[in-house]
Design a protein around this motif. Structure first.
Motif, short mmCIF file in Angstrom:
data_model
loop_
_atom_site.label_atom_id
_atom_site.label_comp_id
_atom_site.label_asym_id
_atom_site.label_seq_id
_atom_site.Cartn_x
_atom_site.Cartn_y
_atom_site.Cartn_z
N VAL A 442 0.83 -1.19 0.00
CA VAL A 442 0.00 0.00 0.00
C VAL A 442 0.87 1.25 0.00
O VAL A 442 0.50 2.28 -0.58
CB VAL A 442 -0.96 -0.01 1.22
N GLU A 443 2.05 1.17 0.61
CA GLU A 443 2.96 2.31 0.61
C GLU A 443 3.42 2.63 -0.80
O GLU A 443 3.48 3.81 -1.20
CB GLU A 443 4.17 2.03 1.51
N HIS A 444 3.73 1.60 -1.58
CA HIS A 444 4.16 1.81 -2.97
C HIS A 444 3.02 2.41 -3.79
O HIS A 444 3.24 3.33 -4.60
CB HIS A 444 4.61 0.49 -3.57
N GLU A 445 1.82 1.92 -3.60
CA GLU A 445 0.68 2.44 -4.36
C GLU A 445 0.43 3.91 -4.02
O GLU A 445 0.14 4.72 -4.91
CB GLU A 445 -0.57 1.61 -4.03
N ILE A 446 0.56 4.27 -2.75
CA ILE A 446 0.33 5.66 -2.36
C ILE A 446 1.40 6.57 -2.95
O ILE A 446 1.09 7.67 -3.43
CB ILE A 446 0.31 5.78 -0.83
N MET A 447 2.64 6.14 -2.96
CA MET A 447 3.72 6.98 -3.46
C MET A 447 3.68 7.14 -4.97
O MET A 447 4.04 8.19 -5.51
CB MET A 447 5.07 6.41 -3.03
N GLU A 651 3.46 12.68 2.43
CA GLU A 651 4.51 13.46 3.07
C GLU A 651 5.18 12.66 4.18
O GLU A 651 6.40 12.71 4.35
CB GLU A 651 3.91 14.76 3.64
N TRP A 652 4.40 11.92 4.93
CA TRP A 652 4.98 11.12 6.02
C TRP A 652 5.87 10.00 5.47
O TRP A 652 6.97 9.76 5.98
CB TRP A 652 3.87 10.54 6.88
N LEU A 653 5.39 9.31 4.44
CA LEU A 653 6.18 8.24 3.84
C LEU A 653 7.47 8.78 3.23
O LEU A 653 8.50 8.10 3.25
CB LEU A 653 5.36 7.49 2.78
N THR A 654 7.40 9.97 2.68
CA THR A 654 8.60 10.58 2.10
C THR A 654 9.66 10.84 3.16
O THR A 654 10.86 10.64 2.93
CB THR A 654 8.24 11.89 1.38
N SER A 655 9.23 11.27 4.32
CA SER A 655 10.17 11.54 5.41
C SER A 655 10.49 10.32 6.25
O SER A 655 11.35 10.38 7.12
CB SER A 655 9.61 12.65 6.31
N ARG A 706 5.27 20.13 -6.65
CA ARG A 706 5.61 18.72 -6.55
C ARG A 706 4.58 17.89 -7.32
O ARG A 706 3.38 18.15 -7.23
CB ARG A 706 5.65 18.26 -5.09
N PRO A 707 5.00 16.88 -8.07
CA PRO A 707 4.04 16.07 -8.82
C PRO A 707 3.23 15.17 -7.89
O PRO A 707 3.66 14.84 -6.79
CB PRO A 707 4.93 15.24 -9.74
N ALA A 708 2.07 14.80 -8.36
CA ALA A 708 1.20 13.91 -7.59
C ALA A 708 1.58 12.48 -7.89
O ALA A 708 1.01 11.82 -8.75
CB ALA A 708 -0.26 14.17 -7.95
#
Length: 1193
Positions: A442-447, A651-655, A706-708
């Motif tokens: 799910v993390e990959h799909e969100i990013m 944003e949280w997953l990015t950090s 920033r791109p979506a």
């Protein structure tokens, strides 16, 4: 290009090394011709003069990863010792130029110095260059130094020679079935313990473009099965052993090359879940400076965890069941599962052979599966290959994974179709699927696709509400028995815990916990309630008035003596659908939470804040599965309202890279499980077209640079004329749904190109229905708006009409959605046969489920200011020469809300079938833009070619090596099976089988043909038959009538479907000529000499008169490839046909044209004379016994 630059740079580096005397035995290194050739000058006292050795890379694009070097000398009178020495090192895999030069020098010098010395077996082990078996790591290019690091803790046993021979034969059988075999270390060379890989290129699996995108695969990647043996066990020996004693483990994944690096193969078995490199000193370290490191990386796929578990836990048991009882794979799985779930009990239908149909017996296209069933195909008494059976098993379940449950692996009910695999209705399967990590990340799909995740969450939110249900039934105190929800399935079995906010599970006699909320401190009235709480647990709090929102918080410090806890406010949910959801950290939260506006007169909100407010406390301690069916919807709504906006999660997953979303403070365990289920249960393929990010800031829209998401840019796929809508690419159905659509289209058009084979139309449905539609497809299972015009799926070319069906009386979007849409429609492609529809007016009513395909999904935001700003940002995409749109049939154009036609890009149609109406008369314009995949790995050797020959027959080094690298094929007989018809839609005017072969010259087979030649040509014939079967004619460009080949050494090949922009194609069209007829005559010592290739008809314009295309005046091909200078035994006939076709299509120096007397046939004698003249003029060497080959004597 990068490979070529790297190769040239390595040649220069090696030149400097040789010049400095750092490569003993090599006096000079130079780049040769053609590109990809290195010339090594060998100098040795036993040689009368310096000898030049040509080392040629078979495929420069794969340098320096999975290429090979082939060696030859430039003199026919080279010493026998040198020729013999070169023959022993004929193939060098994956080495740089410098490594190859060092290897060749050491081996040749050693062979020349020890030519008359028998050697001492005991001493050979002291010198890693002095071994008849050769140093495996060096020959395979796994290490650059003479002392490779041990890679495996293998069993220290001297292998049984018969078992070692059997292992090699089993691997050769797997290779003969079409799989690439990769060896690591000494496995199969001198050891029966180690790792082996079997792989196949993705494009050979026949997957649709939609499946490739949904499964994150590309056609040029390889699906790789790794098998690790502690000790090799033949298949027939497994039946008498316990499954735990077979000493084998499996890992399946993908790789850019046909086998991963040694380090990656070992890491796959050390710990598949580990994200960092191993510190184990016994493991070879990854070379981060080597550009090959990434290309040889072994990547997990979407199905890796599921299939790894299945094969490691059950494959051997299922194999034993098949051996003992004759079941198919599915029947064996049914029996196994029944025995596991009910000890001593076996389903009667399974024992009687009446279980679920086996894949091999279900009518599926075996060409698409690529693999048959080795257990059934093998003749009685023939040895069976365990690696081949394992690979066929893996590919069977990989290609058809959407037909099976990912946990129990039983076949899913008929009618279930999906692009993404999932689990069955068994709640245990769903629980294990989620907890064991079998689903997508799910993390990959969100990013990568945040708007898609936003869309899916919003659709789920809409599906758990509907007019007349939540408007009354979910208000506190209302009855629990309500109508059914639009959502067809809920996540039963996940075992997540939620709060019972509305007391659906509570007895009236049991009072709810009460407390006083003062700031961020919660004081319980009953101290016993505090004992049940733990730090970090989630709770929900609701004011006694019952009209305000629900506060969701995490438990902080607990003071059990004072019956107090500190809380961290996380989120709020509405008390009813459409209710207010304030920010729990805002200053006006308390007013909204307590419902102050409805409090008694004179009470001040400040006093409430100071003295606290009385609340009802609902811990997250109720199992979701325990709620009544009619209450599960409201629980899902409440949990989704606590979920943060998707871009907040981004944003949280990015950090927090590599940290799962469950670790995010603002996401409750219940919300994380529900989000995982929403993403994993999506069985359609959806990709966002919009990549720009916009957020509301007060009353204005703010554009974020920033791109979506990090997914692919699909701006060129945007439908024009839909500025008020957000667009997604949308595909549904099983992986073969597109194939079935194409077959239906081909039947309708009789395989001919027609101006408008399909039409497009909208499908509108209420927002609440789309959660189920994206999971189960467009069907007419449920009647929602009546069926006044018959049974079927309803479509309309008019968006206004479809939009009216998408409107419901309740429009509540997920509150945290960035899209905030209230309407959803799909754009669909339909076979243009309205006369066969159930109804044409006022709607298209299509009852044939294979006659329509979803192409786009459109959602309409509630905030049109947001969309207007979005469109201003997107307006930079102006039409260009690369933009192509489908010409829709007059009177059946798709229109927008203004009833103006919309423009649909060609990319809306999958590339394998795309053909715009403008291209009906310009057949290849689109084919040039969408180039067919060229597979060049069929003629490449693999690691088996370096194995010792186990045959008893004696032969020359070169002949034995060539015999080893070719799979033995049966002699041609009159009972050869008919050539299967192509499974794809024809896009060419070429008609196979219309050439009258009886009027062409026929030859008798050569009387002195070698067995090597017969086997080699048979293998080529078999391979080409498979290629022709699995490839559309217009992509292939050649055709062979295999039923008419009576002489294995003489083939007739037709070249067709040339680019219509070529003068040759235009001349052929004007002349009514559908193909160029070629003749191939093979020499008796093939593959060591090239075939003679000539044109029979039509007649080409000679070069002296302005012609071209590398066709001589006598019809022979003027190509160095077909002479001794350019020919290599490693060349395949498929590559020869490709090169000949490319030569004919070449416009340098002039394009090929037909002569005025194009209807004449070339004579054999003039072709022979023209070939000899061209060879002499260019200085090419004519092959030995050429006249014998050409004349057929």
């Amino acid at each position: 290009m990068a490979s070529k630059k790297r190769f040239i740079a390595d040649v220069e580096k090696t030149y400097d090394k040789a010049r400095a005397g750092n490569i003993p035995g090599i006096s000079r290194v130079a780049e040769g011709s053609p590109v990809g050739t290195v010339i090594l000058t060998l100098r040795h006292e036993d040689l009368p003069e310096d000898t030049r050795i040509h080392a040629r890379v078979n495929d420069l694009s794969e340098y320096p990863v999975s290429h090979m070097f082939t060696l030859s000398t430039d003199k026919d009178d080279s010493s026998p010792e040198l020729v013999d020495a070169i023959g022993k090192i004929d193939y060098l895999f994956g080495m740089s130029v410098y490594e190859m030069a060092c290897n060749v020098a050491k081996l040749l010098v050693k062979e020349l110095e020890g030519a008359n010395n028998d050697g001492d077996d005991e001493e050979e082990g002291d010198d890693d260059w002095d071994s008849d078996a050769e140093n495996d790591d060096e020959i395979l290019g796994l290490t650059a130094g003479p002392n490779p690091t041990p890679c495996l803790d293998t069993v220290s046993l001297q292998p049984n020679p018969r078992l070692l021979k059997r292992l090699r034969n089993d691997l050769r059988t797997a290779k003969g079935a079409g799989y690439k075999v990769g060896l690591f270390g000494s496995f199969a060379h001198t050891s029966i313990s180690g790792i082996v890989s079997l792989s196949i290129r993705v494009h050979k699996l026949g997957l649709s473009d939609e499946a490739l995108e949904a499964w994150d695969l590309t056609e040029d990647e390889y699906v790789v099965l790794l098998m690790r043996y502690s000790n090799y066990v033949p298949l027939e020996s497994i039946e008498g052993r316990p499954a735990s004693n077979t000493w084998i483990n499996f890992r399946i994944g993908k790789c850019a090359t046909k086998k991963p690096s040694e380090h990656q193969a070992i890491e796959a078995f050390v710990n598949m879940a580990r994200s960092t490199e191993s510190d184990d000193p016994k493991l070879p370290k990854k070379d981060t400076t080597d550009p090959a490191a990434e290309t040889q990386r072994f990547h997990k796929m979407f199905i890796s965890n599921s299939l790894d578990q299945y094969m490691n836990d059950q494959f051997v048991q299922l194999l034993k069941l098949r051996q003992q009882s004759g079941y198919g794979w599915e029947e064996a799985n049914d029996v196994y599962r029944t025995l596991q779930t009910g000890p001593g009990f076996v389903a009667q239908n399974s024992l009687n052979g009446g279980g679920t149909p086996d894949v091999n017996k279900s009518g599926l296209d075996q060409r698409q599966l690529h693999a048959g069933d080795h257990l059934e195909e093998a003749q009685q008494g023939r040895e069976l290959s365990f690696p081949l059976v394992a690979m066929q098993f893996a590919m069977r379940y990989f290609v058809k994974c959407t037909d099976y449950c990912l946990r129990c692996h039983r076949r899913l009910p008929k009618g279930f179709e999906a692009l993404r695999p999932y689990v069955c209705d068994d709640s245990l399967c769903l629980f294990q699927y989620m907890t064991m990590g079998f689903g997508p990340s799910v993390e990959h799909e969100i990013m990568t696709e945040p708007y898609v995740v936003d869309l899916l969450v919003s659709l789920c939110y809409a599906a758990v509400q509907q007019s007349g249900y939540f408007g009354s039934a979910l208000l506190p105190g209302k009855p629990k028995d309500s109508c059914n929800l639009p959502i067809r399935q809920v996540p039963v079995g996940l075992e997540f815990k939620v709060p019972d906010v509305f007391g659906r599970l509570s007895s009236k006699s049991v009072s709810q916990p009460l407390g006083i909320l003062t700031g961020d401190t919660l004081t319980f009235k009953d101290a016993l309630e505090v004992e049940r709480l733990t730090e970090g647990q989630w709770i929900a709090c609701q004011g006694l008035s019952g009209v305000g929102p629900v506060l969701h918080a995490r438990v902080g410090r607990i003071d059990r003596v004072a019956a107090k806890i500190d809380i961290v406010r996380m989120a709020c949910s509405a008390n009813y659908v459409g209710g207010s959801i304030p920010d729990p950290q805002s200053s006006d939260f308390l007013e909204s939470f307590t419902g102050h506006k409805k409090a008694k007169a004179g009470e001040d909100i400040a006093d409430i804040a100071k003295d606290g407010c009385e609340v009802v406390i609902h811990p997250y301690n109720k199992h979701f599965d325990d709620f009544p069916a009619q209450s599960k919807g409201e629980v899902i709504r409440i949990i989704l309202e606590t979920l943060p906006p998707i871009f907040t999660i981004v944003e949280w997953l990015t950090s927090h890279p590599s940290i799962p979303i469950r670790k995010m403070d603002r996401v409750s365990p219940a919300a994380a499980s529900l989000l995982q289920w929403i993403v994993s249960s999506n069985r359609s393929c959806i990709f966002q077209i919009d990549r720009r990010r916009f957020e509301m800031e007060d009353t204005s829209v703010k554009h974020l640079t920033r791109p979506a998401g990090t997914g692919r840019n699909r701006e060129h796929e945007r439908v024009r004329g839909m500025d008020e809508w957000i667009q997604f690419r949308f595909a549904q159905g099983s992986p073969d749904k597109e194939l079935r659509f194409n077959r239906a289209l081909s039947l309708h058009t009789n395989g001919k190109a027609v101006p408008h084979p399909t039409i497009f139309a909208w499908h509108g449905s209420r927002l609440a229905n789309w959660h189920s539609i994206v999971r189960t497809g467009l069907d007419y299972r449920d009647t929602l708006n009546g069926r006044a015009f018959g049974h079927g799926v309803y479509f309309s070319p008019d968006l206004v009409t479809s939009h009216s069906y998408s409107q419901g009386s309740f429009k509540q979007c997920w509150p945290h959605s960035a899209l905030k849409f209230d309407t959803c429609l799909s754009l669909n492609e339909i076979i243009n046969a309205p006369e066969k529809f159930t109804s044409q007016k006022p709607h298209y009513v299509v009852s044939q489920l294979d006659w329509h395909q979803c192409r786009y999904l459109f959602v309409k935001p509630q905030d049109q200011d947001f969309m207007a700003t979005n469109n201003r940002g997107q307006s930079s995409h102006e039409p260009s020469g690369l933009d192509e749109f489908i010409q829709q049939p007059p009177g059946r154009q798709v229109t927008n809300m203004q009833r103006q036609p919309v423009e649909i890009p060609v990319s809306a149609i999958p590339s394998r079938r795309a053909l715009t109406d403008r291209e009906v008369d310009e057949t290849t314009r689109h084919l040039k833009r969408v180039r067919p995949f060229q597979d060049s790995d069929g003629d490449e050797p693999d690691d088996l070619d370096g194995l010792k020959d186990d045959s008893d027959a004696e032969s020359s080094p070169i002949q034995s090596h060539a015999a080893k690298r070719r799979t033995p094929a049966p002699q041609p007989t009159n009972n050869r099976p008919l050539t299967p018809m192509s499974i794809h839609v024809p896009q060419t005017d070429f008609e196979p089988g219309t050439l009258d072969l009886s009027k062409l010259p026929r030859l008798a087979p050569p009387a002195s043909a070698t067995p090597v030649a017969t086997k080699a040509i048979s293998a080529e014939l078999k391979k080409l038959q498979q290629v022709q079967t699995n490839t559309p004619l217009h992509e292939l460009g050649w055709y062979i009538n295999f039923e008419q080949i009576d002489n294995l050494f003489q083939w007739i090949v037709e070249l067709h479907s040339f680019d219509q922009k070529l003068p040759l194609a235009q001349d052929m069209k004007n002349a009514g000529c559908k193909s160029v007829v070629l003749e191939l005559r093979f020499p008796k010592d093939y593959p060591f000499n090239p075939p003679f290739v000539r044109v029979i008809r039509p007649y080409f314009l000679p070069f002296q008169q302005g012609g071209g295309g590398h066709v001589t005046i006598g019809g022979a091909m003027c190509m160095e490839l077909l002479t001794s200078n350019g020919w290599l035994p490693t060349f395949s006939i498929e590559s020869v046909l490709l090169q000949v076709r490319m030569a004919m299509c070449s416009t340098d120096p002039r394009p090929a044209r037909l002569a005025p007397n194009y209807g004449s046939d070339y004579g054999l004698s003039e072709a022979i004379s023209a070939y000899e003249r061209a060879a002499r003029m260019h200085g090419w060497t004519i092959p030995k016994d050429f006249l014998v080959t050409a004349m057929g004597n």
